[in-house]
Design a protein around this motif. Structure first.
Motif, PDB file in Angstrom:
ATOM      1  N   LEU A  93       0.827  -1.212   0.000  1.00 35.88           N
ATOM      2  CA  LEU A  93       0.000   0.000   0.000  1.00 35.88           C
ATOM      3  C   LEU A  93       0.855   1.252   0.000  1.00 35.88           C
ATOM      4  N   ARG A  94       0.369   2.258  -0.718  1.00 41.54           N
ATOM      5  CA  ARG A  94       1.006   3.581  -0.702  1.00 41.54           C
ATOM      6  C   ARG A  94      -0.067   4.589  -0.312  1.00 41.54           C
ATOM      7  N   LEU A  95       0.217   5.415   0.677  1.00 42.27           N
ATOM      8  CA  LEU A  95      -0.717   6.458   1.090  1.00 42.27           C
ATOM      9  C   LEU A  95      -0.695   7.572   0.055  1.00 42.27           C
ATOM     10  N   ASP A  96      -1.870   7.918  -0.457  1.00 41.20           N
ATOM     11  CA  ASP A  96      -1.979   9.025  -1.414  1.00 41.20           C
ATOM     12  C   ASP A  96      -2.364  10.323  -0.710  1.00 41.20           C
ATOM     13  N   THR A  97      -3.471  10.303   0.034  1.00 42.40           N
ATOM     14  CA  THR A  97      -3.940  11.530   0.681  1.00 42.40           C
ATOM     15  C   THR A  97      -4.617  11.219   2.010  1.00 42.40           C
ATOM     16  N   VAL A  98      -4.651  12.234   2.878  1.00 37.65           N
ATOM     17  CA  VAL A  98      -5.417  12.194   4.122  1.00 37.65           C
ATOM     18  C   VAL A  98      -6.217  13.480   4.157  1.00 37.65           C
ATOM     19  N   SER A  99      -7.501  13.359   4.429  1.00 39.31           N
ATOM     20  CA  SER A  99      -8.318  14.561   4.503  1.00 39.31           C
ATOM     21  C   SER A  99      -9.371  14.409   5.587  1.00 39.31           C
ATOM     22  N   GLY A 100      -9.897  15.527   6.027  1.00 34.93           N
ATOM     23  CA  GLY A 100     -10.988  15.529   6.990  1.00 34.93           C
ATOM     24  C   GLY A 100     -12.227  16.062   6.317  1.00 34.93           C
ATOM     25  N   GLU A 101     -13.313  15.381   6.529  1.00 35.14           N
ATOM     26  CA  GLU A 101     -14.581  15.833   5.970  1.00 35.14           C
ATOM     27  C   GLU A 101     -15.569  15.946   7.116  1.00 35.14           C
ATOM     28  N   ALA A 102     -15.907  17.150   7.470  1.00 31.34           N
ATOM     29  CA  ALA A 102     -16.853  17.360   8.560  1.00 31.34           C
ATOM     30  C   ALA A 102     -18.160  17.915   8.007  1.00 31.34           C
ATOM     31  N   PRO A 103     -19.271  17.403   8.476  1.00 28.84           N
ATOM     32  CA  PRO A 103     -20.557  17.905   7.997  1.00 28.84           C
ATOM     33  C   PRO A 103     -21.012  19.152   8.744  1.00 28.84           C
ATOM     34  N   ALA A 104     -20.070  19.933   9.263  1.00 31.39           N
ATOM     35  CA  ALA A 104     -20.408  21.092  10.084  1.00 31.39           C
ATOM     36  C   ALA A 104     -21.125  22.172   9.268  1.00 31.39           C
ATOM     37  N   PRO A 105     -22.431  22.320   9.471  1.00 29.68           N
ATOM     38  CA  PRO A 105     -23.168  23.359   8.744  1.00 29.68           C
ATOM     39  C   PRO A 105     -22.932  24.735   9.359  1.00 29.68           C
ATOM     40  N   ASN A 106     -22.888  25.712   8.517  1.00 33.11           N
ATOM     41  CA  ASN A 106     -22.801  27.115   8.941  1.00 33.11           C
ATOM     42  C   ASN A 106     -21.655  27.385   9.911  1.00 33.11           C
ATOM     43  N   GLY A 107     -20.525  26.724   9.730  1.00 34.48           N
ATOM     44  CA  GLY A 107     -19.351  27.006  10.542  1.00 34.48           C
ATOM     45  C   GLY A 107     -19.438  26.534  11.979  1.00 34.48           C
ATOM     46  N   MET A 108     -20.321  25.589  12.277  1.00 34.54           N
ATOM     47  CA  MET A 108     -20.438  25.082  13.652  1.00 34.54           C
ATOM     48  C   MET A 108     -19.132  24.400  14.062  1.00 34.54           C
ATOM     49  N   VAL A 109     -18.737  24.596  15.302  1.00 37.45           N
ATOM     50  CA  VAL A 109     -17.504  24.025  15.828  1.00 37.45           C
ATOM     51  C   VAL A 109     -17.853  22.854  16.739  1.00 37.45           C
ATOM     52  N   VAL A 164     -18.480  19.726  15.866  1.00 35.10           N
ATOM     53  CA  VAL A 164     -19.394  18.759  15.253  1.00 35.10           C
ATOM     54  C   VAL A 164     -18.585  17.561  14.756  1.00 35.10           C
ATOM     55  N   PRO A 165     -19.061  16.335  15.030  1.00 32.66           N
ATOM     56  CA  PRO A 165     -18.343  15.159  14.527  1.00 32.66           C
ATOM     57  C   PRO A 165     -18.249  15.169  13.011  1.00 32.66           C
ATOM     58  N   GLY A 166     -17.205  14.547  12.517  1.00 29.95           N
ATOM     59  CA  GLY A 166     -16.994  14.470  11.074  1.00 29.95           C
ATOM     60  C   GLY A 166     -16.374  13.134  10.706  1.00 29.95           C
ATOM     61  N   GLU A 167     -15.614  13.158   9.663  1.00 30.80           N
ATOM     62  CA  GLU A 167     -15.004  11.949   9.142  1.00 30.80           C
ATOM     63  C   GLU A 167     -13.587  12.252   8.700  1.00 30.80           C
ATOM     64  N   GLN A 168     -12.671  11.336   8.962  1.00 26.20           N
ATOM     65  CA  GLN A 168     -11.320  11.453   8.427  1.00 26.20           C
ATOM     66  C   GLN A 168     -11.181  10.403   7.343  1.00 26.20           C
ATOM     67  N   VAL A 169     -10.525  10.779   6.242  1.00 28.10           N
ATOM     68  CA  VAL A 169     -10.461   9.908   5.072  1.00 28.10           C
ATOM     69  C   VAL A 169      -9.004   9.728   4.645  1.00 28.10           C
ATOM     70  N   TRP A 170      -8.602   8.453   4.503  1.00 23.51           N
ATOM     71  CA  TRP A 170      -7.271   8.102   4.007  1.00 23.51           C
ATOM     72  C   TRP A 170      -7.446   7.425   2.661  1.00 23.51           C
ATOM     73  N   SER A 171      -6.706   7.875   1.670  1.00 23.61           N
ATOM     74  CA  SER A 171      -6.733   7.255   0.345  1.00 23.61           C
ATOM     75  C   SER A 171      -5.390   6.576   0.105  1.00 23.61           C
ATOM     76  N   PHE A 172      -5.455   5.272  -0.108  1.00 21.00           N
ATOM     77  CA  PHE A 172      -4.272   4.467  -0.404  1.00 21.00           C
ATOM     78  C   PHE A 172      -4.372   3.965  -1.829  1.00 21.00           C
ATOM     79  N   ARG A 173      -3.269   3.444  -2.339  1.00 20.67           N
ATOM     80  CA  ARG A 173      -3.257   2.794  -3.652  1.00 20.67           C
ATOM     81  C   ARG A 173      -2.441   1.513  -3.504  1.00 20.67           C
ATOM     82  N   ALA A 174      -3.014   0.414  -4.009  1.00 19.18           N
ATOM     83  CA  ALA A 174      -2.315  -0.865  -3.977  1.00 19.18           C
ATOM     84  C   ALA A 174      -1.093  -0.781  -4.885  1.00 19.18           C
ATOM     85  N   GLN A 175       0.005  -1.374  -4.441  1.00 21.16           N
ATOM     86  CA  GLN A 175       1.238  -1.341  -5.221  1.00 21.16           C
ATOM     87  C   GLN A 175       1.470  -2.669  -5.939  1.00 21.16           C
ATOM     88  N   GLY A 176       1.926  -3.650  -5.211  1.00 25.53           N
ATOM     89  CA  GLY A 176       2.204  -4.944  -5.807  1.00 25.53           C
ATOM     90  C   GLY A 176       1.469  -6.027  -5.051  1.00 25.53           C
TER      91      GLY A 176
END
Length: 139
Positions: free
Chosen positions: A75-91, A93-105
């Motif tokens: 595996l190779r890590l491509d990106t890490v990002s946070g996606e929060a459903p915080a409407p209207n700038g609310m602080v 609020v639970p969200g989601e963290q996302v890791w994108s990998f790519r299979a190598q061999g």
């Protein structure tokens, strides 16, 4: 003029034929997505196929995910990002963290995530997530 039209039709036909073959010449595998409910399971991939891990998080509580990969170097890590459903700038609020990998061999690896507070060294993690990755040889 007739010669020109024939050449144009042959060129268009060849272009269409090549375009129709393109998906088989350059396959694009759909990403495999894993979430907390997939913990303890196995994800089967082929080389270069994406793997997306989506885990719930709430950084305002001090907790964060930390991951390790053991096993073959598949595996190779491509990106890490946070996606929060915080409407209207609310602080806070639970969200989601996302890791994108790519299979190598081809090979097998285990992804292990722990959800913990970095400063609480003697406290067990609040959550854990484990996923076995099996990458089949390319064709």
């Amino acid at each position: 003029m007739r010669y020109f039209m024939k050449r144009l039709l042959v060129l268009l036909g060849a272009t269409l034929a090549l375009t129709a073959c393109a998906p088989s010449l350059f396959p694009v595998e759909m990403p495999v997505t894993a979430s907390l409910s997939d913990s303890g399971g196995t994800a089967s991939l082929v080389p270069y196929q994406p793997l997306v891990v989506r885990l719930p998080t709430n950084p305002s509580t001090g907790y964060g995910w930390r991951y390790t990969v053991t096993g073959d170097d598949v595996l190779r890590l491509d990106t890490v990002s946070g996606e929060a459903p915080a409407p209207n700038g609310m602080v806070g609020v639970p969200g989601e963290q996302v890791w994108s990998f790519r299979a190598q061999g081809a090979g097998r690896a285990v992804l292990t995530y722990v959800y913990e507070r970095a400063w609480e060294k003697s406290t067990p993690p609040a959550k854990t997530f484990t996923l076995t990755i099996e990458v089949a040889p390319g064709q």
